[in-house]
Design a protein around this motif. Structure first.
Motif, PDB file in Angstrom:
ATOM      1  N   THR A 830       0.713  -1.297   0.018  1.00  0.00           N
ATOM      2  CA  THR A 830       0.000  -0.001  -0.061  1.00  0.00           C
ATOM      3  C   THR A 830       0.977   1.149  -0.091  1.00  0.00           C
ATOM      4  N   PHE A 831       0.176   2.340  -0.287  1.00  0.00           N
ATOM      5  CA  PHE A 831       0.961   3.642  -0.221  1.00  0.00           C
ATOM      6  C   PHE A 831       1.554   3.802   1.037  1.00  0.00           C
ATOM      7  N   PRO A 832       2.832   4.371   1.496  1.00  0.00           N
ATOM      8  CA  PRO A 832       3.135   4.558   2.688  1.00  0.00           C
ATOM      9  C   PRO A 832       2.438   5.543   3.503  1.00  0.00           C
ATOM     10  N   THR A 833       2.423   5.048   4.936  1.00  0.00           N
ATOM     11  CA  THR A 833       1.938   5.745   6.011  1.00  0.00           C
ATOM     12  C   THR A 833       2.609   7.002   6.139  1.00  0.00           C
ATOM     13  N   VAL A 834       2.320   8.176   6.100  1.00  0.00           N
ATOM     14  CA  VAL A 834       3.219   9.167   6.545  1.00  0.00           C
ATOM     15  C   VAL A 834       2.564   9.927   7.762  1.00  0.00           C
ATOM     16  N   PRO A 835       3.417   9.971   8.856  1.00  0.00           N
ATOM     17  CA  PRO A 835       3.017  10.567  10.239  1.00  0.00           C
ATOM     18  C   PRO A 835       3.010  11.955  10.119  1.00  0.00           C
ATOM     19  N   GLU A 836       1.940  12.420  10.641  1.00  0.00           N
ATOM     20  CA  GLU A 836       1.813  13.870  10.822  1.00  0.00           C
ATOM     21  C   GLU A 836       2.933  14.873  10.972  1.00  0.00           C
ATOM     22  N   SER A 837       3.594  14.300  12.037  1.00  0.00           N
ATOM     23  CA  SER A 837       5.033  15.086  12.098  1.00  0.00           C
ATOM     24  C   SER A 837       6.027  15.243  11.415  1.00  0.00           C
ATOM     25  N   TRP A 838       5.898  14.739  10.023  1.00  0.00           N
ATOM     26  CA  TRP A 838       6.665  15.016   9.062  1.00  0.00           C
ATOM     27  C   TRP A 838       6.372  16.393   8.448  1.00  0.00           C
ATOM     28  N   SER A 839       5.297  16.547   8.739  1.00  0.00           N
ATOM     29  CA  SER A 839       4.757  18.013   8.088  1.00  0.00           C
ATOM     30  C   SER A 839       5.395  19.001   8.885  1.00  0.00           C
ATOM     31  N   ASP A 840       6.295  19.956   8.295  1.00  0.00           N
ATOM     32  CA  ASP A 840       6.981  20.923   9.009  1.00  0.00           C
ATOM     33  C   ASP A 840       7.020  22.175   8.108  1.00  0.00           C
ATOM     34  N   PRO A 841       6.001  22.902   7.937  1.00  0.00           N
ATOM     35  CA  PRO A 841       6.059  24.018   6.957  1.00  0.00           C
ATOM     36  C   PRO A 841       7.257  25.200   7.447  1.00  0.00           C
ATOM     37  N   GLU A 842       7.158  25.442   8.598  1.00  0.00           N
ATOM     38  CA  GLU A 842       8.196  26.320   9.110  1.00  0.00           C
ATOM     39  C   GLU A 842       9.788  25.938   8.513  1.00  0.00           C
ATOM     40  N   LEU A 843       9.950  24.676   8.767  1.00  0.00           N
ATOM     41  CA  LEU A 843      11.206  24.088   8.422  1.00  0.00           C
ATOM     42  C   LEU A 843      11.471  24.293   7.008  1.00  0.00           C
ATOM     43  N   ALA A 844      10.425  23.922   6.181  1.00  0.00           N
ATOM     44  CA  ALA A 844      10.315  23.893   4.945  1.00  0.00           C
ATOM     45  C   ALA A 844      10.871  25.198   4.409  1.00  0.00           C
ATOM     46  N   ASP A 845       9.937  26.338   4.984  1.00  0.00           N
ATOM     47  CA  ASP A 845      10.418  27.874   4.667  1.00  0.00           C
ATOM     48  C   ASP A 845      11.960  28.029   4.743  1.00  0.00           C
ATOM     49  N   THR A 846      12.355  27.717   6.064  1.00  0.00           N
ATOM     50  CA  THR A 846      14.001  27.901   6.268  1.00  0.00           C
ATOM     51  C   THR A 846      14.768  27.028   4.903  1.00  0.00           C
TER      52      THR A 846
END
Length: 970
Positions: A830-846
């Motif tokens: 199945t498609f990978p299960t991605v934890p919510e904690s992986w989402s980090d928009p602030e880190l991505a902006d940096t």
């Protein structure tokens, strides 16, 4: 001896570098490799394993619209089936149980036409061949092509229950189809009536709207004068006046029985004072036309001078009667003027001639006034022998005879001093005209006795059906469409407007190959027999023997012992193939793991007037609900210049040729990289571009496999312990996961795979892989940085293989098995299960900001290389000025690693404004300068090639930096 650019020290330490290793080849060799994978799937019973894995999961049902079994697949077939396969596979990998049953449409005129062509070539007469023999030949022909197409679909990588496929010519299917006809019979929806329908004189049968295509042709146009013989207007305003009509179908004049006017228009009686040379209009003629059309009419008829005698409202024409212009020659009947809300002043004269046998508006208006419908044209398009003046003439050759007769009539009326009667003007028009898509020949509207399903008939509520609501078929269908999701949403209006405006559904065809409309009509009364017991016997016989039993059995077997077969007419018309395909839900869904209504119907945009509509009407008419929860529409395939494909242009693209040259995965990639909501383009250059996109995706998978050589679960680093760069990549993974999940939910796949390709190309190959090569190749196996990178690479490999599997079904399988062995399959995961904690928009902006700085540094490095100051980026060191705010935000970033230089020094510039970030405190100083690149000091490490002052400080390994010394020592 080492290569010229390889020093002895570098050669000495070469085996200590952890270079990628994988058996996954750089070249896909898809045309050869794909059949091997198909064979392996069959040997390992992959379909059976998929079914077993799906037990207990929620179900997703995509009902297959049946292609027609009469030839090799074309590129449109490939587009549609690949789209369905992508949707099915994606839902399976999203955790659904998917049982896809492909189907085929096997009856109807196209196959019958092919068999007749074979007869004509061999000099055989179809009419002397026994009907059962003819039907058997049609069945064999359809069975052959069904097998060919099944193999071709499977070669495309389409997964489905091919052994359990459905076909409309299966006995069980024919029984179900006739049972659906019976449902309409018993609930009062089916009736026999005389109505104008699209008729093919070449094929001698009625046609459905979906069987019509439009081509531009030149047609003869005529203006015809109808003299008034009864004048209801005050003051005899119409005495000696002729009403003028305009038509593009001169052949319908013999069938004229009325004229239509617009009650809200203003009409004038004009007197012709002068005419141009060659004009057919008599001087002094008094003619009635709409006021808005006077100028155009005079121009078209060659009237150079006129004046208006009277002006009158359209409603004043109520009760007026004209004579047919061919009166005295067998057309001696009144031609009343009738108010029609369909009359316009866009063209013509504002008066429309009504031929009730040859037009829908004509038929409805004249029927309202009790005017009989003449049947003048036979099934081959010739006038019947009883038609005065034109007996035996084909309607498409009737323009000259009709114009001659009308000209003679005009001459007679003038000699007699009567109002003009006959031809006023003749011209031509280039316009779009309906043609049969099979014979490519023009069609006509022709009133014939046909079987219809009433759109505005109230279903008999006393008859037990599965309908949950009652109303007319049109009302229930429109109500049902309100609950359906449309992709794209703009297509909703198309189907809704078609259902709202369509006439009654003509379901009968005068042919031999199909399911007969198995009903009886009582000869004495003309009433249709509506007996559930009779219909049940018919259905039982069809299920056991197929539809051929209708032609071979004694009618008494169906009628039963209480009825005299001689008292009934047995109907042998076959049902419209659109009714058959529209009934497929009845014998495919709600069984064998398939839900009714289906979650999805997915077809080309032309099916709004075809299968989408027929399925809707059939299901609503018998069950009260739509057979689908959602409809997805794809566009047509054009060539690279945006032209429609045709053999005459030589611009067709065969899916078989594409597979032979590139492989099926390239064709599948073309589908998902296109905007399937619109028309798609394909050609050699576009396929080359897809090949290049494929190469990049394959190289990404290959690099991952190489870098994961020997990976074990012991290396995995928890997410909260990963460096910022790895957490940034996993943030991107979370975004892509959400995008895929949304596409699964909404069926909106446009743009998903281009985004996935962009991720592989921009975030991974051109950035993350580039930055982390040093750690992967040169760090110690147990280093936190290397383990972190390999942790993310493991996630990336699993995720990319899974996300690509619905599209690159062969390549994703190869990349999966290259790591996990050939007993495994990516199509079982199945498609990978991605934890919510992986989402980090602030880190991505940096990191997005850091990447922008990196691009500036790279630009400076390239300038230094071009000037000869350095040879490679590892020969450089960077001085990077930052504001205090930027230094805090970028505090965890190793700029030497990020820019792939040997050394980087951050210079904090107190009081300066930020150059790369929006500083919330916004200091008032000037922005600091940009990065400065210069040659790095020190020596080049023979193992990692970084230039550092520390190289040479270890006596045992004086050619290495200290990091490499520690790794080599281990």
């Amino acid at each position: 001896m080492p290569p010229a650019d390889q020093t002895p020290d570098q050669d000495r330490y070469r085996d200590t570098v952890f270079l990628p290793r994988t058996a996954f080849p750089m070249r896909g060799n898809l045309p050869v490799r794909e059949p091997d994978i198909l064979a392996r799937w069959k040997a390992m019973d992959l379909d059976g394993r998929i079914a077993r894995e799906a037990e207990g999961r929620p179900r997703f049902t995509l009902h297959d619209g049946p292609p027609y079994a009469n030839g090799n697949l074309h590129i449109g077939h490939a587009l549609n089936k690949i789209m369905k396969d992508v949707v099915n596979r994606a839902h399976r990998m999203a955790g659904f149980a998917v049982h896809y049953v492909p189907g085929w449409d096997c009856h109807g005129l196209p196959i019958e036409w092919r068999i007749e062509e074979q007869y004509r070539k061999s000099g055989r007469d179809k009419d002397v061949v026994p009907v059962l023999q003819f039907r058997a030949e049609c069945r064999d022909y359809a069975a052959h092509w069904l097998g060919v197409q099944s193999d071709e679909f499977q070669r495309l990588g389409v997964q489905g229950d091919w052994a359990g496929r459905y076909a409309t010519m299966d006995f069980s299917s024919e029984a179900a189809i006739v049972e659906e006809i019976g449902r309409f019979l018993l609930n009062g929806g089916l009736y026999r009536g005389l109505r104008p329908v699209m008729w093919s004189p070449v094929e001698k049968t009625a046609l459905a709207e979906a069987e019509i295509e439009y081509h531009d042709i030149d047609s003869t146009t005529i203006h015809v004068a109808f003299p008034f013989v009864s004048d209801p207007t005050p003051g005899d305003a119409l005495d000696g006046v002729s009403a003028v009509i305009w038509t593009t179908t001169p052949w319908t004049i013999p069938a004229n029985r009325a004229l239509a006017y617009g009650p809200d228009f203003t009409y004038v009686v004009l007197r012709v004072d002068d005419i141009a040379d060659g004009s057919l209009v008599p001087r002094g003629a008094r003619l009635l036309v709409a006021e808005d059309r006077v100028a155009a009419f005079c121009d078209e008829a060659g009237i150079t001078a006129h004046h208006i005698l009277y002006t009158m409202p359209g409603e004043a024409l109520a009760g007026a009667i004209c004579a047919h212009p061919l009166r005295g020659q067998g057309f001696d009947f009144d031609v009343p003027l009738l108010a029609g809300d369909f009359v316009t002043t866009d063209a013509g004269t504002g008066l429309v001639h009504m031929a009730p046998a040859h037009g829908q508006d004509d038929f409805l208006l004249t029927r309202q006034h009790g005017i009989p419908v003449p049947e003048l044209v036979m099934d081959d398009g010739r006038y019947a022998e009883t038609v005065p003046l034109f007996a035996g003439t084909h309607v498409f050759k009737a323009a000259d005879p009709v114009c001659t007769a009308l000209s003679d009539a005009m001459t007679r009326s003038q000699r007699a001093g009567e109002a003009p009667s006959g031809l006023i003007a003749r011209g031509t028009i280039h316009h779009s005209y309906p043609h049969s898509w099979r014979s490519r020949a023009p069609v006509i509207f022709r009133a014939t006795p046909q079987w219809f399903i009433g759109m505005d008939t109230q279903a008999d509520a006393s008859v037990e059906t599965r309908a949950s609501n009652h109303g007319t078929l049109r009302e229930m269908a429109l109500d049902a469409l309100g609950q359906v999701r449309f992709v794209p949403e703009s297509s909703r209006n198309r189907l809704t407007s078609m259902v709202a405006g369509r006439p009654d559904w003509c379901i009968s065809r005068q042919r031999a190959w199909g399911v007969p409309i198995a009903v009886f009509v009582e000869k004495a009364t003309g009433e249709v027999l509506r007996d559930p017991a009779v219909m049940a016997r018919v259905v039982t016989a069809f299920r056991e023997h197929g539809a051929d039993i209708w032609y071979s059995a004694d009618p008494a077997e169906f009628l039963g012992p209480d009825r005299d077969p001689d008292a009934y007419e047995q109907v042998f018309d076959i049902v419209d193939v659109w009714f058959e395909s529209g009934s497929t839900h009845a014998f495919t869904l709600d069984r064998d793991g398939l839900d009714f209504p289906a979650d999805l119907y997915l077809e080309g945009s032309d099916q709004h007037r075809g299968w989408f509509q027929s399925s809707l009407l059939e299901s609503v008419g018998t069950r009260g609900i739509a057979p689908f929860k959602a409809i997805v529409t794809n566009g047509f395939v054009l060539d690279e210049q945006g032209r429609k494909m045709s053999k005459s242009l030589g611009n067709t693209v065969s899916p078989q040729d594409v597979i032979k040259q590139y492989g099926a995965d390239i064709l599948r990639l073309w589908v998902v990289n296109s905007d399937t909501n619109e028309d798609l383009r394909i050609g050699s250059e576009i396929l080359k571009q897809q090949g290049e996109l494929y190469r990049r995706l394959r190289n990404t998978l290959r690099w991952l496999l190489g870098a994961l050589d020997g990976f074990s679960a012991d290396e995995i680093v928890p997410h909260d312990e990963l460096p910022g760069l790895e957490r940034f990549i996993l943030h991107r993974v979370s975004e892509l996961s959400a995008m895929v999940a949304q596409a699964v939910e909404t069926h909106q796949w446009v743009g998903v795979y281009p985004s996935l390709h962009g991720f592989c190309t921009n975030e991974l190959s051109a950035f993350y892989f580039d930055v982390r090569k040093d750690a992967l190749y040169c760090d110690a196996p147990d280093s936190h940085r290397r383990r972190s990178a390999r942790t993310v690479l493991d996630i990336l490999h699993r995720a990319l293989c899974a996300w690509l599997a619905p599209v690159l079904v062969f390549t994703a399988e190869d990349a999966w098995c290259a790591r996990f062995g050939e007993n495994e399959s990516v199509h079982l995961v199945t498609f990978p299960t991605v934890p919510e904690s992986w989402s980090d928009p602030e880190l991505a902006d940096t990191w997005d900001a850091a990447r922008a700085v990196r691009r500036l540094i790279t630009t400076e490095i390239e300038a230094a290389r071009r000037s000869g100051a350095i040879g490679s980026s590892l020969q450089a060191q960077v001085s990077l000025p930052l504001s205090e705010y930027e230094a805090r935000v970028f505090s965890t970033i190793d700029w030497a690693e990020l820019a792939i230089v040997s050394h980087a020094e951050v210079e904090i510039m107190p009081g300066s404004a930020s150059l790369y970030l929006d500083d919330p405190d916004a200091p008032g100083g000037e922005p600091h300068g940009g990065p400065v690149v210069r040659e790095a000091s020190g020596q080049k490490c023979a193992r990692c090639w970084r230039v550092l002052d520390e190289v040479g400080t270890n006596a045992a390994h004086d050619a290495l930096c200290l990091r490499c010394v520690s790794v080599v020592a281990e």
